[in-house]
Design a protein around this motif. Structure first.
Motif, PDB file in Angstrom:
ATOM      1  N   SER A 158      62.653 -83.214   3.433  1.00 42.46           N
ATOM      2  CA  SER A 158      62.391 -82.452   4.650  1.00 42.46           C
ATOM      3  C   SER A 158      62.429 -80.952   4.377  1.00 42.46           C
ATOM      4  CB  SER A 158      63.422 -82.821   5.720  1.00 42.46           C
ATOM      5  OG  SER A 158      63.278 -82.017   6.855  1.00 42.46           O
ATOM      6  N   LEU A 159      63.424 -80.495   3.625  1.00 44.94           N
ATOM      7  CA  LEU A 159      63.512 -79.075   3.275  1.00 44.94           C
ATOM      8  C   LEU A 159      62.327 -78.653   2.413  1.00 44.94           C
ATOM      9  CD1 LEU A 159      67.329 -78.758   2.521  1.00 44.94           C
ATOM     10  CD2 LEU A 159      66.086 -77.700   4.422  1.00 44.94           C
ATOM     11  N   LEU A 160      61.866 -79.546   1.554  1.00 41.00           N
ATOM     12  CA  LEU A 160      60.715 -79.250   0.706  1.00 41.00           C
ATOM     13  C   LEU A 160      59.447 -79.090   1.535  1.00 41.00           C
ATOM     14  CD1 LEU A 160      59.639 -79.018  -2.244  1.00 41.00           C
ATOM     15  CD2 LEU A 160      59.170 -81.464  -2.097  1.00 41.00           C
ATOM     16  N   THR A 161      59.215 -79.991   2.482  1.00 38.89           N
ATOM     17  CA  THR A 161      58.008 -79.897   3.312  1.00 38.89           C
ATOM     18  C   THR A 161      58.060 -78.704   4.258  1.00 38.89           C
ATOM     19  OG1 THR A 161      58.933 -81.426   4.936  1.00 38.89           O
ATOM     20  CG2 THR A 161      57.520 -82.365   3.222  1.00 38.89           C
ATOM     21  N   GLU A 162      59.264 -78.211   4.566  1.00 40.04           N
ATOM     22  CA  GLU A 162      59.410 -77.007   5.389  1.00 40.04           C
ATOM     23  C   GLU A 162      59.325 -75.735   4.554  1.00 40.04           C
ATOM     24  OE1 GLU A 162      63.184 -77.547   7.260  1.00 40.04           O
ATOM     25  OE2 GLU A 162      62.494 -79.247   8.457  1.00 40.04           O
ATOM     26  N   ASN A 163      59.039 -75.868   3.244  1.00 40.95           N
ATOM     27  CA  ASN A 163      58.931 -74.744   2.310  1.00 40.95           C
ATOM     28  C   ASN A 163      60.193 -73.895   2.264  1.00 40.95           C
ATOM     29  OD1 ASN A 163      56.341 -75.347   1.369  1.00 40.95           O
ATOM     30  ND2 ASN A 163      55.414 -74.346   3.137  1.00 40.95           N
ATOM     31  N   GLN A 164      61.346 -74.548   2.285  1.00 39.58           N
ATOM     32  CA  GLN A 164      62.606 -73.830   2.183  1.00 39.58           C
ATOM     33  C   GLN A 164      63.220 -73.939   0.792  1.00 39.58           C
ATOM     34  OE1 GLN A 164      65.381 -74.383   5.348  1.00 39.58           O
ATOM     35  NE2 GLN A 164      63.780 -74.545   6.894  1.00 39.58           N
ATOM     36  N   ILE A 165      62.835 -74.971   0.026  1.00 43.33           N
ATOM     37  CA  ILE A 165      63.318 -75.147  -1.339  1.00 43.33           C
ATOM     38  C   ILE A 165      62.151 -75.574  -2.222  1.00 43.33           C
ATOM     39  CG2 ILE A 165      65.699 -75.703  -0.692  1.00 43.33           C
ATOM     40  CD1 ILE A 165      65.028 -78.665  -1.117  1.00 43.33           C
ATOM     41  N   ALA A 166      62.375 -75.541  -3.541  1.00 41.06           N
ATOM     42  CA  ALA A 166      61.365 -75.977  -4.507  1.00 41.06           C
ATOM     43  C   ALA A 166      61.866 -77.247  -5.199  1.00 41.06           C
ATOM     44  CB  ALA A 166      61.119 -74.885  -5.533  1.00 41.06           C
ATOM     45  N   ARG A 167      60.922 -77.997  -5.765  1.00 40.23           N
ATOM     46  CA  ARG A 167      61.270 -79.245  -6.441  1.00 40.23           C
ATOM     47  C   ARG A 167      60.676 -79.244  -7.838  1.00 40.23           C
ATOM     48  NH1 ARG A 167      59.211 -84.875  -4.043  1.00 40.23           N
ATOM     49  NH2 ARG A 167      57.241 -84.107  -4.840  1.00 40.23           N
ATOM     50  N   HIS A 168      61.459 -79.729  -8.798  1.00 38.78           N
ATOM     51  CA  HIS A 168      61.011 -79.828 -10.184  1.00 38.78           C
ATOM     52  C   HIS A 168      61.252 -81.247 -10.667  1.00 38.78           C
ATOM     53  CE1 HIS A 168      60.876 -75.466 -10.155  1.00 38.78           C
ATOM     54  NE2 HIS A 168      62.106 -75.479  -9.671  1.00 38.78           N
ATOM     55  N   LYS A 169      60.269 -81.805 -11.370  1.00 42.86           N
ATOM     56  CA  LYS A 169      60.393 -83.166 -11.880  1.00 42.86           C
ATOM     57  C   LYS A 169      61.218 -83.151 -13.156  1.00 42.86           C
ATOM     58  CE  LYS A 169      57.556 -87.219 -12.724  1.00 42.86           C
ATOM     59  NZ  LYS A 169      56.186 -87.730 -12.748  1.00 42.86           N
ATOM     60  N   LEU A 170      62.200 -84.041 -13.226  1.00 41.69           N
ATOM     61  CA  LEU A 170      63.042 -84.154 -14.417  1.00 41.69           C
ATOM     62  C   LEU A 170      62.412 -85.141 -15.391  1.00 41.69           C
ATOM     63  CD1 LEU A 170      66.545 -84.321 -12.687  1.00 41.69           C
ATOM     64  CD2 LEU A 170      65.441 -82.345 -13.719  1.00 41.69           C
TER      65      LEU A 170
END
Length: 124
Positions: free
Chosen positions: A84-96
């Motif tokens: 949810s935070l990712l879709t709201e552009n509040q955090i970033a995600r990185h694939k491990l």
């Protein structure tokens, strides 16, 4: 309002129900049974804010397991909250790196950097 099990029926203790009520005739309809692993809405918002403050400014990447341990929620809720935070552009995600099963992701502070897609036009 108090509900009791009917004679001969099986009910689990501490079951929560979502009801839809009518103010006109005071009738109620059972909409669904609450999943015991789900959080109440205010608690979910509180944990989401805790996770955001945990990630932002920390300078490190957080997995769902790390977030769940720090906020005190289960890993599935931490995953949904991070999505949810990712879709709201509040955090970033990185694939491990893959371990052979589902891909794992780490969440970090969203850093904005301006990189134009096209060269800046020159005027003569």
């Amino acid at each position: 309002m108090i509900f009791r099990c009917l004679k001969g029926r099986f009910c689990e203790t501490d079951t929560a129900w979502n009801l839809d009520g009518c103010k006109e005739d005071f009738s109620h309809r059972v909409v669904s049974v609450v999943d015991p692993s789900d959080l109440l809405p205010l608690k979910a918002i509180e944990i989401k804010e805790q996770a955001l403050s945990l990630i932002v400014g920390s300078g490190k990447e957080w997995t769902c397991k790390d977030i769940s341990q720090q906020t005190g929620c289960n890993q599935e809720h931490a995953r949904r909250m991070s999505q949810s935070l990712l879709t709201e552009n509040q955090i970033a995600r990185h694939k491990l790196t893959s371990t052979g099963s589902r891909p794992l992701y780490a969440y970090a502070e969203l850093v904005f950097s301006y990189t134009p897609n096209t060269p800046t036009p020159t005027y003569r």
